[in-house]
Motif scaffolding. Sequence first.
Motif, mmCIF file in Angstrom:
data_model
loop_
_atom_site.group_PDB
_atom_site.id
_atom_site.type_symbol
_atom_site.label_atom_id
_atom_site.label_comp_id
_atom_site.label_asym_id
_atom_site.label_seq_id
_atom_site.Cartn_x
_atom_site.Cartn_y
_atom_site.Cartn_z
ATOM 1 N N SER A 64 0.829 -1.197 0.000
ATOM 2 C CA SER A 64 0.000 0.000 0.000
ATOM 3 C C SER A 64 0.866 1.250 0.000
ATOM 4 O O SER A 64 1.748 1.408 0.855
ATOM 5 C CB SER A 64 -0.902 0.019 1.236
ATOM 6 O OG SER A 64 -1.581 1.250 1.320
ATOM 7 N N VAL A 65 0.594 2.154 -0.935
ATOM 8 C CA VAL A 65 1.354 3.406 -0.983
ATOM 9 C C VAL A 65 1.007 4.310 0.194
ATOM 10 O O VAL A 65 1.701 5.301 0.424
ATOM 11 C CB VAL A 65 1.152 4.156 -2.320
ATOM 12 C CG1 VAL A 65 1.730 3.365 -3.469
ATOM 13 C CG2 VAL A 65 -0.297 4.504 -2.555
ATOM 14 N N THR A 66 -0.023 3.973 0.961
ATOM 15 C CA THR A 66 -0.329 4.750 2.165
ATOM 16 C C THR A 66 0.535 4.333 3.343
ATOM 17 O O THR A 66 0.551 5.009 4.372
ATOM 18 C CB THR A 66 -1.815 4.617 2.549
ATOM 19 O OG1 THR A 66 -2.096 3.251 2.861
ATOM 20 C CG2 THR A 66 -2.725 5.096 1.424
ATOM 21 N N ASP A 67 1.269 3.230 3.198
ATOM 22 C CA ASP A 67 2.157 2.715 4.249
ATOM 23 C C ASP A 67 3.537 3.336 4.081
ATOM 24 O O ASP A 67 4.248 3.064 3.109
ATOM 25 C CB ASP A 67 2.222 1.191 4.130
ATOM 26 C CG ASP A 67 3.112 0.538 5.167
ATOM 27 O OD1 ASP A 67 3.974 1.223 5.765
ATOM 28 O OD2 ASP A 67 2.969 -0.674 5.365
ATOM 29 N N GLU A 68 3.928 4.159 5.031
ATOM 30 C CA GLU A 68 5.193 4.880 4.948
ATOM 31 C C GLU A 68 6.398 3.943 4.853
ATOM 32 O O GLU A 68 7.339 4.196 4.097
ATOM 33 C CB GLU A 68 5.344 5.808 6.158
ATOM 34 C CG GLU A 68 6.568 6.681 6.100
ATOM 35 C CD GLU A 68 6.644 7.662 7.256
ATOM 36 O OE1 GLU A 68 7.756 8.171 7.490
ATOM 37 O OE2 GLU A 68 5.622 7.916 7.916
ATOM 38 N N VAL A 69 6.384 2.857 5.599
ATOM 39 C CA VAL A 69 7.489 1.893 5.570
ATOM 40 C C VAL A 69 7.588 1.253 4.183
ATOM 41 O O VAL A 69 8.677 1.123 3.620
ATOM 42 C CB VAL A 69 7.320 0.819 6.673
ATOM 43 C CG1 VAL A 69 8.360 -0.282 6.530
ATOM 44 C CG2 VAL A 69 7.400 1.464 8.043
ATOM 45 N N VAL A 74 10.358 0.781 -1.184
ATOM 46 C CA VAL A 74 10.339 0.902 -2.647
ATOM 47 C C VAL A 74 11.416 1.897 -3.094
ATOM 48 O O VAL A 74 12.225 1.591 -3.991
ATOM 49 C CB VAL A 74 8.952 1.341 -3.169
ATOM 50 C CG1 VAL A 74 9.003 1.696 -4.643
ATOM 51 C CG2 VAL A 74 7.915 0.245 -2.915
ATOM 52 N N PHE A 75 11.463 3.062 -2.474
ATOM 53 C CA PHE A 75 12.426 4.067 -2.898
ATOM 54 C C PHE A 75 13.868 3.653 -2.608
ATOM 55 O O PHE A 75 14.768 3.958 -3.392
ATOM 56 C CB PHE A 75 12.101 5.418 -2.299
ATOM 57 C CG PHE A 75 10.910 6.052 -2.961
ATOM 58 C CD1 PHE A 75 11.010 6.554 -4.252
ATOM 59 C CD2 PHE A 75 9.687 6.122 -2.325
ATOM 60 C CE1 PHE A 75 9.920 7.123 -4.890
ATOM 61 C CE2 PHE A 75 8.585 6.681 -2.965
ATOM 62 C CZ PHE A 75 8.700 7.178 -4.241
ATOM 63 N N VAL A 76 14.092 2.927 -1.525
ATOM 64 C CA VAL A 76 15.445 2.416 -1.245
ATOM 65 C C VAL A 76 15.873 1.444 -2.337
ATOM 66 O O VAL A 76 16.992 1.509 -2.833
ATOM 67 C CB VAL A 76 15.505 1.761 0.153
ATOM 68 C CG1 VAL A 76 16.762 0.920 0.313
ATOM 69 C CG2 VAL A 76 15.420 2.819 1.241
ATOM 70 N N GLU A 77 14.970 0.561 -2.728
ATOM 71 C CA GLU A 77 15.309 -0.408 -3.757
ATOM 72 C C GLU A 77 15.561 0.271 -5.104
ATOM 73 O O GLU A 77 16.385 -0.181 -5.898
ATOM 74 C CB GLU A 77 14.220 -1.470 -3.905
ATOM 75 C CG GLU A 77 14.648 -2.565 -4.847
ATOM 76 C CD GLU A 77 13.858 -3.834 -4.676
ATOM 77 O OE1 GLU A 77 13.769 -4.563 -5.682
ATOM 78 O OE2 GLU A 77 13.362 -4.112 -3.581
#
Length: 79
Positions: A64-69, A74-77
């Motif tokens: 879920s894009v509403t989940d900050e973690v 995703v952005f780290v990868e």
Amino acid sequence: MSGAGEVAVVTGAAGGIGRELGLELARRGAAHVAMVDHSERAAEVATNINQQVGRNVATGFSGSVTDEVFRHEVFVELS
């Protein structure tokens, strides 16, 4: 929108519009396309895109894009 060399995050990626947008970005030369969806189909869609464009450009992410973690992972990868 050229998309060439860019990194894109496509939400709703397992649905028709998201799937087609991811494919079009890959065709236009995006460096990476993150296909994000609640469904487990995100990985399948990414695999299909990679096969259609003949290179490993898309990666599927289920969450879920509403989940900050989840967003952070995703952005780290992608970096």
